[in-house]
Design an enzyme around this catalytic site. Structure first.
Site, short mmCIF file in Angstrom:
data_model
loop_
_atom_site.label_atom_id
_atom_site.label_comp_id
_atom_site.label_asym_id
_atom_site.label_seq_id
_atom_site.Cartn_x
_atom_site.Cartn_y
_atom_site.Cartn_z
N HIS A 36 0.84 -1.21 0.00
CA HIS A 36 0.00 0.00 0.00
C HIS A 36 0.87 1.26 0.00
O HIS A 36 0.45 2.30 -0.50
CB HIS A 36 -0.89 0.05 1.26
CG HIS A 36 -1.62 -1.23 1.51
ND1 HIS A 36 -2.57 -1.71 0.65
CD2 HIS A 36 -1.53 -2.14 2.52
CE1 HIS A 36 -3.06 -2.86 1.13
NE2 HIS A 36 -2.43 -3.14 2.26
N HIS B 280 5.42 6.65 6.68
CA HIS B 280 5.16 6.20 5.31
C HIS B 280 4.66 7.39 4.50
O HIS B 280 4.44 8.47 5.06
CB HIS B 280 4.12 5.07 5.30
CG HIS B 280 2.81 5.52 5.85
ND1 HIS B 280 2.50 5.49 7.21
CD2 HIS B 280 1.74 6.08 5.23
CE1 HIS B 280 1.30 5.99 7.38
NE2 HIS B 280 0.82 6.36 6.22
N HIS C 286 2.17 8.93 0.98
CA HIS C 286 1.10 8.77 -0.02
C HIS C 286 1.46 9.72 -1.16
O HIS C 286 1.97 10.82 -0.90
CB HIS C 286 -0.25 9.18 0.57
CG HIS C 286 -0.64 8.41 1.80
ND1 HIS C 286 -1.47 7.30 1.78
CD2 HIS C 286 -0.26 8.57 3.11
CE1 HIS C 286 -1.61 6.84 3.01
NE2 HIS C 286 -0.88 7.58 3.84
N GLU D 247 -3.22 13.41 0.93
CA GLU D 247 -4.52 12.93 1.44
C GLU D 247 -5.32 14.14 1.95
O GLU D 247 -6.42 14.41 1.48
CB GLU D 247 -4.29 11.90 2.55
CG GLU D 247 -3.54 10.67 2.01
CD GLU D 247 -3.93 9.40 2.72
OE1 GLU D 247 -3.65 9.27 3.91
OE2 GLU D 247 -4.52 8.53 2.06
N HIS E 209 3.39 10.65 6.58
CA HIS E 209 2.71 10.40 7.86
C HIS E 209 3.65 9.74 8.85
O HIS E 209 4.16 8.65 8.59
CB HIS E 209 1.49 9.49 7.63
CG HIS E 209 0.39 10.17 6.91
ND1 HIS E 209 -0.59 9.50 6.20
CD2 HIS E 209 0.09 11.49 6.78
CE1 HIS E 209 -1.44 10.36 5.67
NE2 HIS E 209 -1.04 11.59 6.02
N THR F 1 -6.27 6.53 7.53
CA THR F 1 -6.79 6.83 6.19
C THR F 1 -6.78 5.59 5.30
O THR F 1 -7.07 5.67 4.10
CB THR F 1 -5.96 7.93 5.49
OG1 THR F 1 -4.63 7.38 5.27
CG2 THR F 1 -5.88 9.18 6.32
C1 LIG Z 1 -1.86 -0.11 5.92
N1 LIG Z 1 -1.91 1.16 6.58
C2 LIG Z 1 -1.50 1.20 7.97
C3 LIG Z 1 -2.21 0.24 8.92
N2 LIG Z 1 -1.68 0.27 10.27
C4 LIG Z 1 -1.99 -0.72 11.19
C5 LIG Z 1 -1.03 -1.64 11.54
C6 LIG Z 1 -1.38 -2.61 12.51
C7 LIG Z 1 -2.65 -2.63 13.09
C8 LIG Z 1 -3.60 -1.67 12.70
O1 LIG Z 1 -4.83 -1.63 13.22
C9 LIG Z 1 -5.12 -2.57 14.22
C10 LIG Z 1 -3.26 -0.72 11.74
S1 LIG Z 1 -0.98 1.63 10.88
O2 LIG Z 1 -1.65 1.93 12.12
O3 LIG Z 1 0.42 1.43 10.94
C11 LIG Z 1 -1.39 2.84 9.82
S2 LIG Z 1 -1.51 4.52 10.16
C12 LIG Z 1 -2.08 4.92 8.61
S3 LIG Z 1 -2.40 6.54 8.19
N3 LIG Z 1 -2.39 6.68 6.62
O4 LIG Z 1 -3.70 6.88 8.68
O5 LIG Z 1 -1.32 7.32 8.78
C13 LIG Z 1 -2.11 3.79 7.85
C14 LIG Z 1 -1.69 2.61 8.52
ZN LIG Z 2 -0.79 7.51 5.81
#
Ligand SMILES: CN[C@@H]1CN(c2cccc(OC)c2)S(=O)(=O)c2sc(S(N)(=O)=O)cc21
Ligand SMILES: [Zn+2]
Length: 260
Positions: A63, A93, A95, A105, A118, A198
């Site tokens: 992603h 990371h 976007h 975003e 982010h 997001t």
């Molecule tokens: C794939 N995207 C990430 C998913 N993640 C994740 C990992 C482990 C567990 C979980 O939920 C239980 C979520 S994360 O929390 O590291 C984040 S933060 C974020 S953003 N764009 O809002 O900053 C995207 C993602």
């Molecule tokens: Zn993000």
């Protein structure tokens, strides 16, 4: 595995089927309208204590490209601003868009930037694990930084020069000794509001802190992000990783705040 993406069939408009919270009351990102942001005298400056941070790896999770940190203690935290206690840095990371078009975003008065960084932090004072924090209303604090197209960014090269090593989904490599302080703009003026992840699972667990001042990166550096693939090495369908951003969501009953 993850059955969501950014394509026509599995993209943001379809996420609500598996993740009904997508239509919730505090979803992110939002369109930031500066004139409508309410001054809040209780909001102090934010402090980023990254000097002892420990980056571990850089990976392609299908992603985005993610740099993970050692979050086993409070060695690197964000505090102050809207936060009641320090939040630990876990990962950052990006976007971004396609050739020369939008990619951030959050948008500002309807205008997007080329990319958005982010920095994800979690409330290790109140919650024992990251997973617990990620589902709590005050569990995460994400610092958003806009990337604007212009001159070369001296330090972003440290990241863009290794992206070829994590081209395919599921690839990762060592990435030690990187301090994200070098990716901050000169001033930390910010907007803040209560929102969500997001991406799926879209948990409504994020205190968003979005910096007003973008950092400047070159088109060439932005282009390096686009050598990444959504797909794995074994998949025959090559899927260039770009436009991995969710569009702005309804503000609903929320108030955007800023520091006096
Ligand atoms: C794939 N995207 C990430 C998913 N993640 C994740 C990992 C482990 C567990 C979980 O939920 C239980 C979520 S994360 O929390 O590291 C984040 S933060 C974020 S953003 N764009 O809002 O900053 C995207 C993602
Ligand atoms: Zn993000």
């Amino acid at each position: 595995g993850d059955h969501w993406g950014y394509g026509k069939e599995d993209g943001p408009s379809a996420w609500h089927r598996h993740y009904p919270v997508a239509k919730g009351s505090r979803q992110s990102p939002i369109d930031i309208i500066p004139d409508e942001a309410r001054r809040d005298s209780s909001l102090g400056p934010i402090f980023l204590k990254y000097d002892r941070c420990t980056s571990l790896s850089i990976a392609n999770n299908g992603h985005s490209v993610v740099v993970e940190f050692d979050d086993s203690d409070d060695r690197s935290v964000i505090q102050g601003g809207p936060l009641d206690n320090p939040y630990r840095l876990k990962q950052f990371h990006f976007h971004w868009g396609g050739k020369g078009c939008e990619g951030s975003e959050h948008t500002v008065a309807g205008v997007g930037y080329a990319s958005e960084l982010h920095l994800v932090h979690w409330n290790a004072v109140k919650y024992t694990t990251y997973e617990d924090a990620a589902t709590a209303p005050d569990g995460l604090a994400v610092l958003g930084i806009f990337l604007e197209q212009g001159d070369d960014h001296r330090w972003l090269h440290t990241i863009t020069d290794v992206l070829y090593m994590v081209k395919f989904k599921g690839s990762a490599t060592n990435f030690k000794g990187f301090n994200p302080k070098c990716l901050l703009p000169s001033n930390l003026h910010y907007w803040t509001y209560l929102g969500s992840l997001t991406t799926p699972p879209l948990h409504e667990s994020v205190i968003w802190i979005v910096l007003k001042e973008p950092i400047v990166v070159s088109e060439k550096q932005l282009g390096m992000f686009r050598i990444l693939q959504f797909s794995g090495e074994e998949e025959d369908q090559r899927m260039r990783m770009e436009n991995n951003f969710r569009p702005p969501q309804p503000l609903k009953e929320r108030i955007l705040k800023k520091r006096c």
